[in-house]
Design an enzyme around this catalytic site. Structure first.
Site, short mmCIF file in Angstrom:
data_model
loop_
_atom_site.label_atom_id
_atom_site.label_comp_id
_atom_site.label_asym_id
_atom_site.label_seq_id
_atom_site.Cartn_x
_atom_site.Cartn_y
_atom_site.Cartn_z
N TRP A 71 1.08 -1.08 -0.29
CA TRP A 71 -0.11 -0.04 0.18
C TRP A 71 1.01 1.02 0.02
CZ3 TRP A 71 -0.62 4.30 3.71
CH2 TRP A 71 -1.56 5.23 3.58
N ASP B 250 -16.46 10.44 -1.70
CA ASP B 250 -15.60 8.99 -1.83
C ASP B 250 -16.93 7.75 -0.34
OD1 ASP B 250 -13.70 7.52 -1.33
OD2 ASP B 250 -13.28 8.81 -3.08
N ASP B 251 -15.96 7.42 -0.10
CA ASP B 251 -16.46 6.29 0.84
C ASP B 251 -16.91 7.11 1.70
OD1 ASP B 251 -17.06 4.04 2.43
OD2 ASP B 251 -14.70 3.82 2.79
N ARG C 290 -8.15 -4.59 5.98
CA ARG C 290 -9.38 -3.48 6.69
C ARG C 290 -10.84 -3.67 7.25
NH1 ARG C 290 -11.61 1.55 2.87
NH2 ARG C 290 -10.82 2.81 4.16
N LYS D 31 -16.49 5.76 -8.97
CA LYS D 31 -15.34 5.02 -8.61
C LYS D 31 -15.12 3.99 -7.65
CE LYS D 31 -10.88 6.18 -5.50
NZ LYS D 31 -10.65 7.61 -4.16
N TRP D 32 -14.35 2.50 -8.66
CA TRP D 32 -15.14 1.44 -8.07
C TRP D 32 -13.67 1.01 -6.93
CZ3 TRP D 32 -18.59 -2.54 -11.08
CH2 TRP D 32 -18.46 -3.73 -10.42
N ASP D 33 -13.98 0.67 -5.66
CA ASP D 33 -12.45 0.20 -4.85
C ASP D 33 -12.78 -1.62 -4.45
OD1 ASP D 33 -10.64 0.42 -3.54
OD2 ASP D 33 -11.28 2.72 -2.31
N ASN E 113 -10.32 -3.67 -1.97
CA ASN E 113 -9.56 -3.04 -0.55
C ASN E 113 -9.05 -4.48 -0.15
OD1 ASN E 113 -8.55 0.37 0.21
ND2 ASN E 113 -11.21 -0.04 -0.14
N CYS F 92 -10.25 1.30 -8.77
CA CYS F 92 -9.45 1.49 -7.56
C CYS F 92 -9.25 -0.20 -6.57
CB CYS F 92 -9.72 3.04 -7.04
SG CYS F 92 -9.50 3.12 -5.49
N ASP G 231 -2.27 4.70 -3.40
CA ASP G 231 -3.23 6.45 -2.17
C ASP G 231 -2.10 7.36 -2.05
OD1 ASP G 231 -5.97 5.54 -2.08
OD2 ASP G 231 -4.95 4.67 -0.17
C1 DGJ Z 1 -9.01 3.30 -0.64
C2 DGJ Z 1 -9.03 4.13 -1.99
O1 DGJ Z 1 -7.76 4.24 -2.77
C3 DGJ Z 1 -9.15 5.79 -1.34
O2 DGJ Z 1 -8.95 6.29 -2.54
C4 DGJ Z 1 -10.75 5.42 -0.81
O3 DGJ Z 1 -11.43 5.98 -1.89
C5 DGJ Z 1 -10.33 4.84 0.32
N1 DGJ Z 1 -9.99 3.75 0.13
C6 DGJ Z 1 -12.31 5.35 0.65
O4 DGJ Z 1 -12.24 3.81 1.53
#
Ligand code: DGJ
Length: 736
Positions: A198, A365-366, A445, A479-481, A483, A527, A549
């Site tokens: 990360w 965003d989130d 996360r 924006k499709w995240d 994590n 993303c 990020d």
């Molecule tokens: C991880 C992304 O890389 C960030 O830009 C942001 O959208 C966060 N998640 C939101 O939880």
């Protein structure tokens, strides 16, 4: 036939003799030569009279196609005891002694495979694109593999994949099923690979390959590139430089587990075997069913890394990246400006700031969703995609109206593949979540991954996107995240767990295909907690990706630099944030090198900073066409010295932009020598002016001077970078 050393030698001799009497590309009873040719390169396959299909040439193409048959003869390497070392798709369990491309257990329990050439067919799909298919069959079992080579003539790019099928009585287990198997000849091989974590994406590492196998792989399931992406370069004989050297770029078009084996064999040739990672993934193939691998993508240049990267970038814009030739939306994102702490009023202010700043769109965003377990942090709410009633009592609709009233567009963040254990989704559908029965859950996360192998989950994930667009037709962007990685890989839906990793990806791609069938052009950012998922398997559904990020501009110069070898600038979302110690000008200049966005508190910007940003956005709008669609030239590598310099030049060589930075703050560091430009017309005349000046500063560049392309490319131009001018953006135009 017994494949002892002597038998093979005799066989090859006979084949060459017969070939001399035969004709190229024609199937005769002796050899068949099948060249896959692009503008500058050739991959040449040859079937001998035993119907073994091998690679006899890879590299810059020869002027006379008849000379490929002489290539093998020119090498006096030690014997091939198998006849398979340069196999086009190495089978295992019969003669093979090295890393296979495919390995199976037949329906009757036998582990051997042999693949012999049967036929090939070439179809021209357009002036530029051809598709070659080559059929290979096992002489003993009803088992076959079709190899596909999709070649892009102008771009010198090949996509290669395989289809595996059988009509045995019962199922066949595929233990390994590569997309491609290449064979290179050179004195030495230099691997440029990447590793990361990360905020540390795309850290390059170059080393000379030694004998044995070097493997690049991922077993993370989702967010597969977190530690290692599937992109790499192989330089032949010596490490390739920017404008010199023989270099192959490879990448797997796949978002899941991958495995790339680079085997330097005992003959000193390099075997590349790339495909889905077979880790925990033996695949049971039914009779009549076809297993299609993802494509392995490669390009080759004898003119160094710069040329190879421009080919790949051009290919991506023309053929792969969604809307690669189109335009993009500049934006203001609220992630770092607010994190989870916002409400309707605050967002309305940010929307007004979007307008004030002069960008095209506000991206929420989130944190906008979930009620029973509100998404006020990353520990809860993921999976419950209803607007949070406290934060957004009037829903997304009212925010879109606000955006509309301000003349800007509105986009939204989602992470639809994932779930927090603290969510209604988890409570209602525990069976939709990936976890091992009877074992502890492990969180990445604070979240888990949904089981996309399950069609009901696919419908749910599709429904998240479709629901948003149906309710809010004016929604302009997603924006499709993604994590989390996959721990405890177990699907309660699947009967055969060793199909899981593959079925997950099939599920994901099915969802993305459905989304694109209904919403073909809406821009979407790929993303994954930064750049954890950047690959061309996914990018055919996405218009852009989030590289990292880490938006510290100094770091970004390095990260964006490395991505640029493989991905075009139009696909790289770069945001101006408060990371790093650099002034706003430096941060904005760096973000302008791709698709520009902001993630700052506009209302807190000092007056001159705001003024600077507003002007910079106007400048960006006047140069974005060349950044998005022009050719990218790396002029000075930040890893080699104190200055980084990157140019973008349009097709006609009439205009360009050059970004220059000081990347070393030691005393006296500056651009002491002129920087040689590239990609210009030596006979054209150019003027160069500095843009993106901070208010109340003057440029030291004489905008009226006229230079020939010849001068700029051979002597160069000094942007006058120094500790007082750490970031300099130049606009180049043909002087009439
Ligand atoms: C991880 C992304 O890389 C960030 O830009 C942001 O959208 C966060 N998640 C939101 O939880």
């Amino acid at each position: 036939m017994k494949f002892n050393k002597i038998a093979i030698k005799g066989l090859i001799g006979a084949a060459v003799l017969l070939f001399v009497q035969g004709t190229l590309t024609q199937q005769s009873f002796a050899q068949t030569i099948i060249p896959v040719q692009t503008q500058n390169n050739a991959l040449v396959l040859e079937a001998n009279n035993e119907k073994d299909l091998s690679i006899i040439f890879f590299g810059k193409k020869l002027a006379d196609v008849n000379e490929y048959k002489l290539v093998s003869k020119a090498y006096k390497q030690s014997d091939d005891y198998t006849g398979l070392l340069n196999s086009v798709y190495t089978p295992s369990g019969s003669r093979n002694l090295v890393e296979p491309a495919i390995s199976v257990t037949h329906a009757d329990g036998n582990n051997s495979l042999d693949l012999r050439y049967v036929s090939h067919k070439e179809t021209k799909l357009s002036d530029d694109v051809s598709l070659l298919s080559v059929l290979l069959k096992d002489p003993v079992y009803n088992f076959e593999v079709t190899l596909y080579y999709k070649s892009y003539f102008k771009e010198d790019v090949v996509e290669q994949w395989s289809e595996i099928r059988h009509t045995e009585k019962g199922t066949v287990t595929l233990h390994k099923y590569a997309s491609a198997n290449l064979h290179l000849k050179a004195g030495s091989y230099w691997l440029n690979q990447y590793h990361g974590d990360w905020a540390r994406e795309m850290q390059p590492e170059e080393s000379k390959l030694t004998h044995g196998i070097k493997t690049l792989d991922s077993k993370l399931g989702t967010r597969a590139n977190l530690f290692q992406p599937s992109v790499f370069m192989i330089s032949l004989d010596k490490p390739a430089a920017e404008d010199e050297g023989n270099v192959l770029y490879g990448a797997l078009e796949y978002s899941g587990n991958f495995k790339i084996d680079l085997e330097l064999d005992y003959q000193n040739n390099l075997r590349i075997i790339a495909g889905i990672n077979n880790y925990a993934s033996a695949y049971t193939l039914k009779s009549g069913e076809t297993f299609t691998t993802p494509a392995f993508l490669y390009t080759f240049s004898d003119k160094g890394k710069g040329d190879a990267s421009r080919k790949l970038q051009r290919w991506a814009r023309e053929h792969k990246l969604l809307d690669g030739k189109g335009s993009r939306l500049t934006l203001l994102n609220n992630w770092e400006a607010t994190y989870f702490d916002f409400d309707e009023k605050k967002l309305a202010e940010l929307i007004r700031d979007t307008k004030k700043l002069g960008v095209d769109m506000f991206l929420l965003d989130d944190g906008w969703f979930a009620n029973k377990h509100p998404r006020n942090g990353d520990v809860a709410g993921l999976g419950d995609w209803q607007e949070n009633r406290t934060k957004l009592p009037n829903g997304i609709g009212s925010l879109i109206k606000e955006a509309d009233a301000n003349g800007v567009k509105f986009g939204i963040w989602i992470e639809p593949e994932m779930v927090n254990p603290k969510s209604e989704l988890y409570e209602k559908h525990p069976d939709w979540v990936l976890k091992q029965p009877g074992r502890n859950e492990y969180y990445f996360r604070n979240q888990l991954v949904l089981d996309l192998a399950n069609p009901k989950v696919q419908d749910f994930v599709y429904g998240v996107v479709d629901g948003l667009f149906t309710k809010n037709p004016k929604l302009a962007y997603i924006k499709w995240d993604c994590n989390a990685v996959i721990y405890n890989a177990h699907s309660s839906y699947l009967k055969n767990q060793s199909h899981f990793y593959i079925e997950y990806m099939r599920g994901l791609y099915k969802v993305l295909q459905r989304i694109r069938a209904k919403y073909p052009t809406v821009p979407m950012m790929l993303c994954s907690g930064g750049g954890g998922r950047v690959d061309y398997g996914a990018l055919q559904y996405f218009t852009e990706f989030w590289p990292s990020d880490n938006t510290d501009p100094l770091e970004r110069i390095f990260i964006q630099w490395e991505y640029s070898y493989f991905y075009p600038a139009i696909s790289s979302s770069n945001h101006v944030t408060d990371w790093g110690k650099q002034p706003i000008k430096f941060r904005t200049d760096v973000a302008m090198m791709g698709k520009l966005g902001f993630d700052i508190v506009v209302s807190k910007l000092p007056e001159n900073d705001l003024k600077f940003c507003q002007e910079a956005i106007k400048n960006y709008n006047s140069v974005k066409d060349v950044i998005w669609h022009g050719d990218q030239y790396r002029l000075l590598n930040p890893r080699d010295g104190s200055i980084a310099s990157m140019a973008y030049i349009n097709d006609k060589k009439t205009s360009g932009v050059i970004f220059n930075y000081l990347v070393n703050s030691r005393y006296g560091e500056s651009s002491k020598a002129p920087i040689k430009l590239k990609g210009l017309d030596p006979d054209k005349k150019y003027r160069i002016k500095e843009i993106n000046l901070y208010p109340e500063t003057k440029s030291t560049i004489n905008a009226n001077a006229v230079y020939s392309g010849d001068f700029l490319m051979n002597v160069g131009f000094n942007p006058d970078v120094n500790s007082g001018r750490t970031s300099v953006v130049l606009q180049l135009e043909e002087a009439n």
